[in-house]
Design an enzyme around this catalytic site. Structure first.
Site, PDB file in Angstrom:
ATOM      1  N   ASP A 310       0.865  -1.173   0.000  1.00  0.00           N
ATOM      2  CA  ASP A 310       0.000   0.000   0.000  1.00  0.00           C
ATOM      3  C   ASP A 310       0.912   1.236   0.000  1.00  0.00           C
ATOM      4  OD1 ASP A 310      -2.158   1.693   0.037  1.00  0.00           O
ATOM      5  OD2 ASP A 310      -3.185   0.751   1.706  1.00  0.00           O
TER       6      ASP A 310
HETATM    7  C1  BGC Z   1      -5.164   3.100   0.325  1.00  0.00           C
HETATM    8  C2  BGC Z   1      -5.385   2.030  -0.712  1.00  0.00           C
HETATM    9  C3  BGC Z   1      -5.332   2.617  -2.087  1.00  0.00           C
HETATM   10  C4  BGC Z   1      -4.011   3.341  -2.269  1.00  0.00           C
HETATM   11  C5  BGC Z   1      -3.845   3.935  -3.644  1.00  0.00           C
HETATM   12  C6  BGC Z   1      -3.954   3.957   0.021  1.00  0.00           C
HETATM   13  O1  BGC Z   1      -3.881   5.049   0.844  1.00  0.00           O
HETATM   14  O2  BGC Z   1      -5.020   2.498   1.582  1.00  0.00           O
HETATM   15  O3  BGC Z   1      -6.622   1.400  -0.479  1.00  0.00           O
HETATM   16  O4  BGC Z   1      -5.491   1.632  -3.040  1.00  0.00           O
HETATM   17  O5  BGC Z   1      -3.937   4.379  -1.316  1.00  0.00           O
HETATM   18  O6  BGC Z   1      -4.661   5.006  -3.866  1.00  0.00           O
END
Ligand code: BGC
Length: 761
Positions: A310
């Site tokens: 993530d």
């Molecule tokens: C979130 C994810 C997301 C990623 C990309 C993160 O902050 O936890 O769910 O896919 O950002 O946008």
């Protein structure tokens, strides 16, 4: 039992990555495909830097021209990213939606630049289209997962996912960071609306349906996107309820409830990618957990796709979690644990550290080859090597008129009627209605996070065609009969002005209170208390003092406590975050053009301090409120899991179990008759089958949902429905953390009916 997917055979090739990709036995006989040969060839030609680059994902902002007022790639930055840093993947918008044509231009320019690199490896682009293609202007937004789960309609969920895939791919984007398979056990958590609720069967079934729909017809198909099951695992239940804070979840609970949705998405639906939970679970940051990434995901679930970090979560092993004393150590831990790609997302240091780690012998090049082969494999499967540019046939799928109908259907089916006394609903079209409250004229509240902006709270970003509840009510009933004090700005204090409400109510026959939450996403949506905003409670109390009939419409991503005002309300409709057609769907249900049929996918708490899921153990139900007086009743939510009324009354009869005594692998057939007793109204209605293991070596849950089916009953219709339960349904996670089945008595319950049977393994 786990099956080896057929595509696995195509994936295994001699030499590189054989063991890690598929396990020795699975691949020993597998023929090599053309793709496999190409991947092997490519790996043979690639430098360590190129391999490390393939494992690096940066955010679009890194490539943009900071000096431009409009969104424009900076050609120099793009060249550097692709040729100097050799990146393999890009994600995201700038946090705002772009027009389809701009996306197509950006993707074309990026892919064209990638074609000029020595091996012409295309870029893998990913976004969060989590309830529709929310970063593309004019796309269709659907209810968030919580509302989708309330529909109890898997076909409808699949339909919304197919549209999401088509609209995303239309932009040239072939990877969607969805679905969220975390289970919503903690309603404080700001990402609760992204979950399918508190039950792991719901999350497993809906998650698998969505993954299949995203990847239908194979990833190369111009209507498909690669799914990303996230966030593996245990993200949703932080101890203090705040986003990205530590979770402490016993292994037995993880095995029983949190892991199965991921396992289904991988084993049954073939999810192409998995994203890792940012947080710590039982003290261990997941991004460094060899146990979860390699032992559970790869070995146990047989996952052969790409494991993605993530946002910034590799470097955070150093900066936030402090298990790595240097950024390079963080990279070593994450890649050593089994990570394939790092969403860095702002710099290229991940690739630099990775290269250094291979050069100094702390990681092997073989280890990189395993990850890079998975990434290249995904690029092949997505058709990117064949044609990395946006496909005209995919573009033709954007913005079709029928998508709106699907969004309306999904929103309408999610709406959950929790109270309707004295037949106040449906409303009469001729009544004069006063609409009051902060969610009454606000698009952000209806759409929630990831809605044309990250937070979803930029009213100006919504398409002109999107209607607020006020606009939808006026379109349905005529402006003259709908009075309103709801402002576009959720935070406008006039939304909760009790004096104005009292004044306007004098001219109204009925008051519709639109209360709840404004849009929020991720950590900025953290709250300290589930209580509904006191100003909204006061507004409802002022409405009650007018003596007019009251309808409460709750537009909210998580359950806010409404205990004090519930008795004053004649009707209560929970709308969740219903998306683009939410206003119209609510209007249709309020006026009776449609019957509501949603069922709660979580237990709606009565008190902030009393969060008990429906599938609690008996000891959570047994209370001693005064000394010596032992009684049940510990589960006393405002509304229980599965609650949901309709306009027509539905009755169950004739529950039959196929046998009283079930042995070994024998199935159990359960059937009953479901009758719409209303001679005038149709009844959308979901039947739910629960199982109770009466005595077991691990204190059993009071009941667990096992099967559900959505029905559409015509007026007066009676229908026989049947379900089949099997040995897996009778099993649970034992003390040794493995599924066990035990001899004993079980109860099946469907509504007010129940029957018992005996099981012998
Ligand atoms: C979130 C994810 C997301 C990623 C990309 C993160 O902050 O936890 O769910 O896919 O950002 O946008």
């Amino acid at each position: 039992m786990r099956q080896t997917p057929h595509w696995l055979h195509r994936l295994c090739f001699a030499g590189v990555a054989l063991v890690a990709l598929a396990g020795p036995s699975a691949c020993s006989q597998a023929p090599q495909s053309e793709e496999d040969r190409k991947i092997r060839q490519l790996l043979g030609q690639m430098s360590i830097e190129e391999k490390a680059g393939q494992m690096t994902q940066v955010t679009l902002g890194v490539l943009l021209d900071d000096n431009s007022d409009s969104i424009r790639l900076d050609p120099q930055k793009l060249r550097e990213a692709i040729h100097t840093h050799k990146i393999g993947s890009i994600l995201n918008s700038t946090g705002e939606a772009f027009p389809l044509s701009l996306w197509q231009e950006l993707i074309t320019a990026i892919q064209d630049e990638a074609q000029k690199s020595p091996h012409s490896i295309p870029i893998l682009y990913g976004v969060d289209s989590i309830h529709g293609a929310s970063y593309i202007e004019g796309a269709t937004l659907f209810p968030h997962n919580l509302g989708i789960a309330a529909t109890r309609n898997l076909q409808l969920a699949a339909q919304t996912a197919r549209i999401t895939a088509m609209e995303t791919r239309a932009a040239g984007i072939r990877w969607n960071f969805d679905p969220v398979l975390d289970i919503g056990r903690n309603p404080l958590w700001s990402r609760f609306p992204e979950t399918f609720g508190e039950d792991s069967v719901l999350a497993g079934e809906f998650g698998a349906a969505v993954v299949r729909a995203y990847q239908a017809h194979g990833l190369a198909h111009p209507a498909a996107v690669a799914a990303c099951a996230k966030h593996f695992v245990g993200y949703a239940d932080p101890v203090n309820g705040k986003d990205r804070t530590p979770a402490l979840i016993p292994l037995i609970e993880l095995e029983e409830r949190h892991l199965p949705p991921f396992q289904h998405a991988i084993e049954r639906a073939g999810a192409a990618t998995v994203m890792i939970n940012s947080g710590t679970l039982n003290g261990v940051p997941l991004h460094a957990s060899r146990y979860f990434l390699s032992d559970v995901l790869r070995k146990r679930f047989g996952f052969r796709g790409v494991i993605l970090s993530d946002w910034k979560d590799v470097i955070r092993l150093h900066e936030r979690h402090r298990i790595a004393s240097t950024p390079q150590e963080a990279v070593r831990l994450a890649v050593g644990a089994g990570l394939d790609m790092s969403m860095t997302p702002h710099d290229f240091s991940f690739a630099e550290h990775l290269t250094a780690l291979v050069r100094n012998g702390e990681l092997t090049e073989d280890r990189l080859d395993r990850s890079v082969s998975r990434i290249l494999k995904l690029k092949y499967e997505l058709g990117l090597f064949e044609n990395p540019r946006p496909e005209p046939e995919a573009a033709a799928n954007f913005g079709r008129a029928e998508y709106r109908q699907a969004a309306r259907q999904a929103a309408a089916e999610s709406l959950t009627l929790l109270k309707n006394e004295g037949g106040v609903l449906p409303l009469s079209s001729s009544a004069t209605i006063l609409l009051a409250g902060p969610t009454g004229n606000n698009l952000g509240a209806l759409n929630g996070s990831w809605s044309f902006s990250w937070q979803g709270d930029k009213e100006g970003n919504y398409p002109d065609a999107y209607r607020t509840l006020l606009q939808a009510l006026r379109a349905r009933a005529g402006a003259r009969t709908i009075l309103s004090m709801s402002r576009t700005d959720f935070d406008d204090p006039r939304n909760t002005d009790t004096r104005q409400l009292t004044r306007l109510a004098a001219s109204a026959d009925i008051i519709v209170l639109a209360l709840g939450e404004k849009a929020y996403a991720e950590s900025p949506g953290s709250i300290d208390d589930l209580a509904l905003d006191p100003a909204q409670i006061s507004l409802a109390q002022a409405a009650a003092r007018t003596g007019k009939p009251l309808v409460l419409v709750l537009i909210e991503g998580r359950p806010r406590i409404v205990r004090e005002i519930v008795p004053d309300m004649d009707a209560i409709l929970l709308a969740y975050q219903p998306g683009s057609q939410g206003g119209e769907a609510i209007a249709e249900v309020l006026f009776g053009d449609r019957s509501p049929g949603g069922r709660l996918p979580f237990s709606y708490p009565r008190y902030s301090g009393d969060i008990t899921p429906y599938d609690h153990q008996h000891s959570a139900d047994v209370q001693q409120r005064s000394p010596g007086k032992i009684e049940r009743g510990g589960y006393r939510p405002q509304w229980p899991f599965g609650a949901g009324l309709g306009y027509a009354e539905v009755k169950y009869s004739n529950l039959k179990l196929g046998r009283q005594s079930v042995e070994g692998e024998q199935n159990l057939e359960v059937s009953l008759t479901v009758t719409n007793t209303d001679s005038a109204r149709p009844a959308p209605h979901a039947v739910e089958v629960y199982l109770s293991d009466l005595y077991a070596s691990i204190s059993p849950a009071v009941k667990r949902l096992k099967r559900f089916q959505k029905l559409y009953l015509a007026p007066g219709e009676a229908r026989k429905v049947s379900f089949t339960l099997n040995r897996e349904d009778f099993s649970f996670i034992g003390e040794n953390m493995k599924p066990v089945v035990e001899a004993g008595d079980f109860r099946i319950s469907v509504g007010n009916l129940s029957g018992e049977f005996e099981y012998t393994p």
